[in-house]
Design a protein around this motif. Sequence first.
Motif, mmCIF file in Angstrom:
data_model
loop_
_atom_site.group_PDB
_atom_site.id
_atom_site.type_symbol
_atom_site.label_atom_id
_atom_site.label_comp_id
_atom_site.label_asym_id
_atom_site.label_seq_id
_atom_site.Cartn_x
_atom_site.Cartn_y
_atom_site.Cartn_z
ATOM 1 N N GLY A 1 7.030 9.384 -6.067
ATOM 2 C CA GLY A 1 8.281 9.163 -5.355
ATOM 3 C C GLY A 1 8.349 7.750 -4.825
ATOM 4 O O GLY A 1 7.374 7.021 -4.819
ATOM 5 N N SER A 2 9.519 7.360 -4.419
ATOM 6 C CA SER A 2 9.649 6.057 -3.774
ATOM 7 C C SER A 2 9.861 6.315 -2.299
ATOM 8 O O SER A 2 10.918 6.740 -1.885
ATOM 9 C CB SER A 2 10.825 5.270 -4.361
ATOM 10 O OG SER A 2 12.025 5.915 -4.067
ATOM 11 N N GLY A 3 8.872 6.084 -1.488
ATOM 12 C CA GLY A 3 8.900 6.415 -0.074
ATOM 13 C C GLY A 3 9.776 5.501 0.752
ATOM 14 O O GLY A 3 9.908 5.687 1.940
ATOM 15 N N LEU A 4 10.385 4.506 0.121
ATOM 16 C CA LEU A 4 11.218 3.597 0.870
ATOM 17 C C LEU A 4 12.596 4.207 1.065
ATOM 18 O O LEU A 4 13.215 4.684 0.125
ATOM 19 C CB LEU A 4 11.349 2.263 0.131
ATOM 20 C CG LEU A 4 10.046 1.512 -0.106
ATOM 21 C CD1 LEU A 4 10.316 0.292 -0.948
ATOM 22 C CD2 LEU A 4 9.418 1.120 1.200
ATOM 23 N N VAL A 5 13.056 4.205 2.287
ATOM 24 C CA VAL A 5 14.392 4.697 2.586
ATOM 25 C C VAL A 5 15.312 3.492 2.553
ATOM 26 O O VAL A 5 15.086 2.509 3.231
ATOM 27 C CB VAL A 5 14.428 5.372 3.977
ATOM 28 C CG1 VAL A 5 15.827 5.812 4.307
ATOM 29 C CG2 VAL A 5 13.470 6.533 4.008
ATOM 30 N N GLN B 1 0.831 -1.201 0.000
ATOM 31 C CA GLN B 1 0.000 0.000 0.000
ATOM 32 C C GLN B 1 0.867 1.254 0.000
ATOM 33 O O GLN B 1 0.548 2.236 -0.674
ATOM 34 C CB GLN B 1 -0.930 -0.005 1.216
ATOM 35 C CG GLN B 1 -2.050 -1.002 1.107
ATOM 36 C CD GLN B 1 -2.881 -1.080 2.365
ATOM 37 O OE1 GLN B 1 -2.484 -0.588 3.429
ATOM 38 N NE2 GLN B 1 -4.050 -1.712 2.261
ATOM 39 N N GLN B 2 1.972 1.234 0.731
ATOM 40 C CA GLN B 2 2.884 2.376 0.758
ATOM 41 C C GLN B 2 3.500 2.593 -0.618
ATOM 42 O O GLN B 2 3.606 3.725 -1.090
ATOM 43 C CB GLN B 2 3.987 2.151 1.800
ATOM 44 C CG GLN B 2 4.957 3.288 1.922
ATOM 45 C CD GLN B 2 4.329 4.532 2.500
ATOM 46 O OE1 GLN B 2 3.386 4.454 3.287
ATOM 47 N NE2 GLN B 2 4.824 5.679 2.119
ATOM 48 N N GLN B 3 3.902 1.510 -1.283
ATOM 49 C CA GLN B 3 4.494 1.634 -2.616
ATOM 50 C C GLN B 3 3.478 2.171 -3.615
ATOM 51 O O GLN B 3 3.811 3.010 -4.450
ATOM 52 C CB GLN B 3 5.024 0.285 -3.086
ATOM 53 C CG GLN B 3 6.285 -0.151 -2.378
ATOM 54 C CD GLN B 3 6.713 -1.543 -2.791
ATOM 55 O OE1 GLN B 3 5.997 -2.234 -3.504
ATOM 56 N NE2 GLN B 3 7.887 -1.953 -2.341
ATOM 57 N N ILE B 4 2.247 1.705 -3.528
ATOM 58 C CA ILE B 4 1.208 2.189 -4.432
ATOM 59 C C ILE B 4 0.959 3.674 -4.202
ATOM 60 O O ILE B 4 0.846 4.455 -5.148
ATOM 61 C CB ILE B 4 -0.090 1.369 -4.257
ATOM 62 C CG1 ILE B 4 0.121 -0.053 -4.771
ATOM 63 C CG2 ILE B 4 -1.255 2.033 -4.980
ATOM 64 C CD1 ILE B 4 -1.015 -0.994 -4.438
#
Length: 90
Positions: free
Chosen positions: A47-51, A37-40
């Motif tokens: 943006g890519s919210g993954l650190v 869900q975060q990636q979507i």
Amino acid sequence: MAIFNFFKTPKIRQYNVSYRYYDPKKEEREERLKRVQQQIADEKNGGSGLVRKGMFREQSKIKRSSEKSRIIQMAIIAVAIFAIISFMRS
């Protein structure tokens, strides 16, 4: 005899246990669902919210390179203006 009872009588305490069940499969499934869900949501926002490891280092390199190119542009503009002014005087 209740007339002579000056103190409250203690009530019976009950032992209430709320049981906790741990289901590792459910935990993994919920974690994967949150990540997806975060990636979507990030793809929708662009943006890519993954650190990830080294991300800040990469961003600082990009920032430094853009600062260097800006300094070079300013230097070229300054040299061009100086050249134009010197040709106008002579």
